[in-house]
Design an enzyme around this catalytic site. Structure first.
Site, mmCIF file in Angstrom:
data_model
loop_
_atom_site.group_PDB
_atom_site.id
_atom_site.type_symbol
_atom_site.label_atom_id
_atom_site.label_comp_id
_atom_site.label_asym_id
_atom_site.label_seq_id
_atom_site.Cartn_x
_atom_site.Cartn_y
_atom_site.Cartn_z
ATOM 1 N N ASN A 11 0.694 -1.282 0.015
ATOM 2 C CA ASN A 11 0.084 -0.029 -0.175
ATOM 3 C C ASN A 11 0.719 1.365 0.037
ATOM 4 O O ASN A 11 0.367 2.499 -0.133
ATOM 5 C CB ASN A 11 -1.100 -0.054 1.126
ATOM 6 N N ARG A 18 -3.268 8.362 0.277
ATOM 7 C CA ARG A 18 -3.747 7.459 1.110
ATOM 8 C C ARG A 18 -3.595 7.986 2.335
ATOM 9 O O ARG A 18 -2.539 8.238 3.096
ATOM 10 C CB ARG A 18 -2.567 6.265 1.126
ATOM 11 N N HIS A 80 3.003 -6.168 11.322
ATOM 12 C CA HIS A 80 2.320 -6.804 12.275
ATOM 13 C C HIS A 80 1.751 -8.089 12.216
ATOM 14 O O HIS A 80 1.163 -8.775 13.218
ATOM 15 C CB HIS A 80 1.007 -5.777 12.546
ATOM 16 N N ASP A 87 11.773 -13.920 9.638
ATOM 17 C CA ASP A 87 12.501 -14.868 9.692
ATOM 18 C C ASP A 87 13.641 -14.782 8.390
ATOM 19 O O ASP A 87 14.677 -15.192 8.561
ATOM 20 C CB ASP A 87 11.771 -16.399 9.046
ATOM 21 N N GLU A 98 14.019 -0.767 10.442
ATOM 22 C CA GLU A 98 12.693 -0.796 10.186
ATOM 23 C C GLU A 98 12.010 0.680 10.506
ATOM 24 O O GLU A 98 12.654 1.372 11.341
ATOM 25 C CB GLU A 98 12.082 -1.685 11.215
ATOM 26 N N HIS A 100 8.835 3.656 9.774
ATOM 27 C CA HIS A 100 7.455 3.688 9.756
ATOM 28 C C HIS A 100 7.302 5.381 9.551
ATOM 29 O O HIS A 100 7.588 6.010 10.302
ATOM 30 C CB HIS A 100 6.442 3.269 10.875
ATOM 31 N N LEU A 101 6.430 5.650 8.547
ATOM 32 C CA LEU A 101 6.039 7.040 8.405
ATOM 33 C C LEU A 101 5.291 7.556 9.848
ATOM 34 O O LEU A 101 5.395 8.708 10.305
ATOM 35 C CB LEU A 101 5.114 7.142 7.180
ATOM 36 N N SER A 102 4.142 6.695 10.124
ATOM 37 C CA SER A 102 3.472 6.950 11.221
ATOM 38 C C SER A 102 4.062 6.521 12.551
ATOM 39 O O SER A 102 5.025 5.703 12.489
ATOM 40 C CB SER A 102 1.911 6.575 11.278
ATOM 41 N N ARG A 111 -1.224 -2.321 15.938
ATOM 42 C CA ARG A 111 -0.095 -1.655 15.146
ATOM 43 C C ARG A 111 1.072 -1.751 16.097
ATOM 44 O O ARG A 111 2.228 -1.283 15.953
ATOM 45 C CB ARG A 111 -0.402 -0.551 14.671
HETATM 46 C C1 DQA Z 1 3.202 1.972 8.342
HETATM 47 C C2 DQA Z 1 2.443 1.702 9.575
HETATM 48 C C3 DQA Z 1 1.497 0.474 9.444
HETATM 49 O O1 DQA Z 1 0.766 0.141 10.518
HETATM 50 C C4 DQA Z 1 0.665 0.361 8.182
HETATM 51 O O2 DQA Z 1 0.107 -0.709 7.991
HETATM 52 C C5 DQA Z 1 1.319 1.059 6.954
HETATM 53 C C6 DQA Z 1 2.130 1.934 6.971
HETATM 54 C C7 DQA Z 1 3.961 3.434 8.308
HETATM 55 O O3 DQA Z 1 4.614 3.655 7.446
HETATM 56 O O4 DQA Z 1 3.411 4.069 9.326
HETATM 57 O O5 DQA Z 1 0.990 0.420 5.977
HETATM 58 O O6 DQA Z 1 4.220 0.873 8.013
#
Ligand code: DQA
Length: 144
Positions: A11, A18, A80, A87, A98, A100-102, A111
């Site tokens: 996504n 989005r 999640h 793995d 790792e 994440h934007l949010s 989450r």
């Molecule tokens: C995300 C946070 C995830 O929970 C969510 O499913 C995403 C984007 C983020 O970049 O904040 O698709 O990984």
């Protein structure tokens, strides 16, 4: 020159339109341009992929062996759910950041748990595009 693999999960190809309240309004192309510019500045080479398919992400991670010095990954919702991606990261042993934007800890309870975090070198969450840029800086530090 150290090579770093950047993976955008499911996504994230829809960024721009989005849920902008969570993910901002930059498109994935705009994020990738900024990542490429930062890579130049840091003196690292980046290869960037986006996939909506869990198995494709597993294969990309497997293929880092011997070719890439570090990985930056936003696993999206697979964060999640995916034991397979976790793995794969553990199997290759390539330092992984790792991102994440949010801020996933500020959002719905489901989450709050990441399958990837325990096998990652670290996690950056909540800073929009800066999560990626900080993640790339961290990865370049690990890619020695
Ligand atoms: C995300 C946070 C995830 O929970 C969510 O499913 C995403 C984007 C983020 O970049 O904040 O698709 O990984």
């Amino acid at each position: 020159m150290s090579r770093i693999l950047i993976i955008h999960g499911p996504n994230l190809n829809m960024l721009g339109t989005r849920e902008p309240e969570h993910y901002g309004t930059l498109t994935l192309d705009e994020i990738n341009k900024q990542l490429s510019a930062l890579a130049k500045e840091l003196g690292v080479e980046v290869e960037i992929h986006q996939s909506n398919v869990e198995g494709e992400i597993v294969t990309l991670i497997q293929q880092t062996l011997g070719k890439f010095k570090a990985i930056v990954i936003n696993p999206g919702a697979y964060t999640h759910t995916s034991v397979a991606i976790r793995d794969a990261v553990a199997a290759v042993g390539v330092p992984t950041v790792e991102v994440h934007l949010s801020n996933i800890y500020k959002r719905e309870e489901f989450r709050h748990h990441s399958y990837i975090a325990p096998v990652a070198a670290g996690q950056v969450s909540g800073f929009g595009i800066n999560s990626y840029l900080l993640g790339l800086r961290a990865a370049s530090g690990l890619a020695k």
